[in-house]
Design a protein around this motif. Structure first.
Motif, short mmCIF file in Angstrom:
data_model
loop_
_atom_site.label_atom_id
_atom_site.label_comp_id
_atom_site.label_asym_id
_atom_site.label_seq_id
_atom_site.Cartn_x
_atom_site.Cartn_y
_atom_site.Cartn_z
N ALA A 111 0.80 -1.23 0.00
CA ALA A 111 0.00 0.00 0.00
C ALA A 111 0.83 1.28 0.00
O ALA A 111 0.41 2.29 -0.56
CB ALA A 111 -0.97 0.01 1.18
N GLY A 112 2.00 1.27 0.58
CA GLY A 112 2.79 2.49 0.69
C GLY A 112 3.79 2.72 -0.43
O GLY A 112 4.59 3.65 -0.37
N ARG A 113 3.73 1.93 -1.46
CA ARG A 113 4.71 2.05 -2.55
C ARG A 113 4.45 3.31 -3.38
O ARG A 113 3.31 3.70 -3.60
CB ARG A 113 4.68 0.81 -3.44
N THR A 114 5.55 3.91 -3.83
CA THR A 114 5.46 5.11 -4.66
C THR A 114 5.70 4.75 -6.12
O THR A 114 6.35 3.74 -6.42
CB THR A 114 6.49 6.15 -4.23
N THR A 115 5.21 5.59 -7.00
CA THR A 115 5.37 5.36 -8.44
C THR A 115 6.84 5.30 -8.83
O THR A 115 7.25 4.44 -9.61
CB THR A 115 4.63 6.44 -9.25
N SER A 116 7.66 6.18 -8.27
CA SER A 116 9.08 6.17 -8.63
C SER A 116 9.76 4.89 -8.15
O SER A 116 10.57 4.31 -8.89
CB SER A 116 9.80 7.41 -8.09
N ASP A 117 9.43 4.43 -6.96
CA ASP A 117 10.02 3.18 -6.46
C ASP A 117 9.53 1.99 -7.28
O ASP A 117 10.31 1.08 -7.60
CB ASP A 117 9.66 2.95 -4.99
N VAL A 118 8.26 1.95 -7.63
CA VAL A 118 7.71 0.85 -8.42
C VAL A 118 8.34 0.82 -9.81
O VAL A 118 8.64 -0.25 -10.33
CB VAL A 118 6.16 0.92 -8.48
N ALA B 46 12.00 -2.28 -13.35
CA ALA B 46 13.21 -2.35 -14.17
C ALA B 46 14.20 -3.37 -13.63
O ALA B 46 14.95 -3.99 -14.40
CB ALA B 46 13.86 -0.97 -14.25
N ALA B 47 14.21 -3.59 -12.32
CA ALA B 47 15.18 -4.50 -11.69
C ALA B 47 14.65 -5.93 -11.55
O ALA B 47 15.40 -6.82 -11.18
CB ALA B 47 15.59 -3.96 -10.33
#
Length: 147
Positions: free
Chosen positions: A31-38, A43-44
């Motif tokens: 739930a706390g994930r951000t678009t930049s982190d996702v 990519a990884a």
């Protein structure tokens, strides 16, 4: 939901990223994930499986895998849209993951799940009998600490 309208893809395009963020917002562990982190996570990841509803283009299921393609693959973030659970999409997602050609020669495929989901994963040969091994974790994520 008509399962025949679902397309299995090996990527989450930019057009589906908002849908993935909606999926992640629906689960306690994502739930706390951000678009930049996702975006960095995608990519990884070695393998991504996305279920797309053909008529709407909406992402309704997702899983990802980290693997060396020989000894080990770890299945992560298996998730189906809340309104589509119980329709067979979870099984379709797992069929696509364990049947993926890149995982055909992998000796062990592992995942972590909540106890109530163990019967679901047993259908693909997953077991809690892992010898003397135990999961250990070092985390800064408060959602993954405790219980």
């Amino acid at each position: 939901m008509d399962v025949s309208e679902i397309e299995v893809r090996d990527e989450v395009g930019v057009d589906c990223l908002p849908y993935l963020m909606d999926l992640f917002a629906s689960a306690w562990w994502t739930a706390g994930r951000t678009t930049s982190d996702v975006t960095r996570m995608l990519a990884a990841s070695d393998l991504v499986v996305a279920l797309i509803c053909g008529p709407s283009g909406r992402l309704v299921g997702f899983a990802r895998v980290i693997t060396d393609e020989v000894y080990l693959a770890v299945v992560l973030d298996v998730i189906v849209a809340p309104g589509s659970r119980g329709s067979g999409l979870g099984a379709m997602l797992m069929d696509a993951v364990v049947g993926h050609p890149r995982l055909a020669a992998v000796r062990s495929i592992e995942l972590v799940c909540q106890p109530e989901l163990m019967p679901f994963y047993r259908r693909w040969g997953f077991t809690e009998e892992v010898g003397r091994s135990r999961l250990m974790r070092r985390t800064a994520d408060p959602l993954l600490v405790g219980s």
